[in-house]
Design an enzyme around this catalytic site. Structure first.
Site, PDB file in Angstrom:
ATOM      1  N   HIS A 163       0.821  -1.224   0.000  1.00 24.31           N
ATOM      2  CA  HIS A 163       0.000   0.000   0.000  1.00 24.31           C
ATOM      3  C   HIS A 163       0.844   1.259   0.000  1.00 24.31           C
ATOM      4  CE1 HIS A 163      -4.026  -1.855   0.798  1.00 24.31           C
ATOM      5  NE2 HIS A 163      -3.221  -2.873   1.047  1.00 24.31           N
ATOM      6  N   ASP A 375       3.297   9.578  -0.408  1.00 20.57           N
ATOM      7  CA  ASP A 375       2.140   8.793   0.041  1.00 20.57           C
ATOM      8  C   ASP A 375       1.856   7.727  -1.005  1.00 20.57           C
ATOM      9  OD1 ASP A 375      -0.094   8.092   1.579  1.00 20.57           O
ATOM     10  OD2 ASP A 375      -0.686  10.179   1.873  1.00 20.57           O
TER      11      ASP A 375
END
Ligand code: G6P
Length: 486
Positions: A163, A375
């Site tokens: 992720h 991110d």
């Protein structure tokens, strides 16, 4: 007797978090962070088992099924929590994978704990997987699990999804255990990332460190038993769009949004940021930009307010404690210098919010400011877009968030460039409604076509060409089952 499933998801966190109340009683809360929310949305209506940690230490608590989903909790001791979760996962891998925006710590003691805990997860997954089941391992906490599982259960189909970003080879090469970590992940049949660049980085490393023949979508690994093919690819994760849209349309949520605006003093403009309190999120850069806009007189406290939600996260890790001190010092300085009686420049909230309160906040914002330094995806940006059915609102989004590849119509910005950030904030605040509606419309179109169900189905269909596993994820959206409080 152990109940077995044909789909097993293995993630460090369970969707429920065991937050011990002050009196020692057990209190379940929805887990922080996008991963748990995203997976929870699809798995609650899926006959699967989720293997994960419930957030506490000591014996694993008993946990009930959630909808059709079975929960298999993993116990962690205090020492394991320190070495595996706070140590290797969140003080070595997390900063390194996020471009080393904070210095990674290489502590030789943590590795053995990380390996032992990964083995515990692998053994638990092996025990609950039916013959020829698919086991889908999630994220950097469990990077050794795919290879361990393959050893324990060669019959399984094994998937791994990261992720967070996968770093450039020069950074990954700093890891003292780089070969084991790479081999661990490549124990999977399919390794998924948020962005294609990550697959490219892994291909280069597999060639260099493991002597593999690699392209950006396939790695041929030499093994003692012959070559083994690992497929790789980008599968950008998403959110439960239907859930956030439905929440945002609820009359009580809309009333709450109006009330929030009144509570904020009916300003002309509300800027909102919602982040876990994490150094990757660029909170300090954002505060600097905002305070300079106040200093320069480009923004007036009387007509503009900023709301910064900083959800408590990893609070026992030192770098998170010092970050919190710095942020709170800076918010205090800015409010002291620019605030007025009853009119703070920044409303700072170091708390968790439930989903309905978040939906109200998203609707209150004129400008949503999502400016991480790095991110993997950033699901807050997607939630904001899902909450804005009326096409109003501006999204200022970091180029270094995975979401930027999908939201080309956001106000994209390099958060390291404070002058650029200031200019982009002003541009977003002053944008014409027609321009905002066009941008929001195209982002919503994209999001509606790429929700969390599509992500899971794309991934599982690629993992298992027979179509047997993907059919476990219901195609039409079913209404969300609320997380039970037990
Ligand atoms: C990120 C990670 C997730 C993690 C989440 C919350 O999104 O990729 O794996 O669950 O942060 O962090 P926490 O440490 O509370 O699980």
């Amino acid at each position: 007797m152990v109940r077995q499933s044909s789909l097993v998801v293995v993630a460090n966190r369970l969707p429920l978090d065991d937050n011990a109340a002050p009196d020692g009683a057990c209190e379940w809360r929805r887990s922080p962070g996008g991963l748990a929310s995203a997976l929870h949305a699809i798995l609650q209506s899926t006959p699967a088992t989720w293997v994960g940690w419930g957030g506490g230490t000591g014996d694993a608590p008993d946990m009930p099924d959630i909808g059709r989903l079975r929960i298999r909790p993993i116990a962690l001791s205090q020492a394991e929590l320190a070495g595996y979760y706070e140590g290797f996962a969140n003080s070595t891998l997390w900063p390194l994978y996020h471009d080393a925006v904070e210095q990674p710590v290489f502590d030789r003691g943590w590795w053995e704990t990380y390996r032992a805990v990964n083995r515990r997860f692998a053994e638990a997954a092996a025990a609950v997987a039916e013959p020829r089941a698919a086991v889908w391992v999630q994220d950097y906490h469990l990077q050794l699990v795919p290879a361990m599982l393959r050893e324990l259960r060669p019959d399984l189909l094994i998937g791994f999804f990261l992720h967070v970003p996968f770093p450039p080879p020069e950074l990954f090469m700093q890891l003292p255990r780089r070969v084991e970590l790479l081999r661990g992940m490549l124990g999977a049949d399919l390794v998924g990332f948020q962005r294609p660049q990550a697959a490219h980085n892994v291909a280069q490393l597999a060639t260099k460190l493991l002597g593999a023949a690699a392209t950006d979508d396939q790695i041929v690994l030499p093994t003692p038993g012959g070559d083994r093919v690992v497929r790789t690819g980008a599968f950008p994760v998403s959110i439960d769009v239907a859930e956030m849209s439905a929440l945002a349309a609820r009359p009580d949520v809309m009333n709450h949004a109006r009330q929030l605006r009144t509570d904020l003093g009916q300003p002309k403009r509300v800027l909102l940021s919602v982040d876990r309190l994490d150094y990757t999120k660029g909170i300090e850069h954002r505060l600097t930009a905002y305070s300079e806009l106040l200093r320069d007189g480009r923004v007036k406290v009387r007509d503009t307010v900023m709301v910064q939600v900083a959800v408590p996260s990893r609070e026992r890790v030192e770098s998170y404690q010092t970050l919190r001190d710095r942020i709170e010092g800076e918010v205090g300085r800015i409010n002291g210098e620019y605030g007025r009686v009853g009119e703070p420049a920044i409303h700072y909230l170091n708390q968790s919010f439930d989903r309905a309160d978040l939906a109200a906040l998203y609707q209150t914002a004129d400008v949503m400011v999502v400016t991480p330094l790095r991110d993997g995806m950033n699901l807050v940006a997607k939630e904001f877009v899902a909450a804005r059915a009326d096409g109003t609102g501006a999204l200022v989004l970091s180029e270094f968030a995975g979401a930027a590849a999908e939201f080309e119509n956001a106000f994209l910005v390099n958060p390291h460039d404070v002058d650029g950030l200031k200019a982009t904030l002003l541009e977003a605040m002053d944008a014409r409604p027609g321009d905002l509606a066009n941008r929001m419309g195209s982002m919503r179109d994209h999001l509606n076509r790429h929700d969390i169900v599509r992500w899971a189905r794309d991934y599982l269909a690629t993992l298992d060409h027979s179509g047997r596993i993907v059919e476990l994820i219901p195609r039409p959206r079913t209404p969300s089952v609320p997380v039970p409080l037990v």
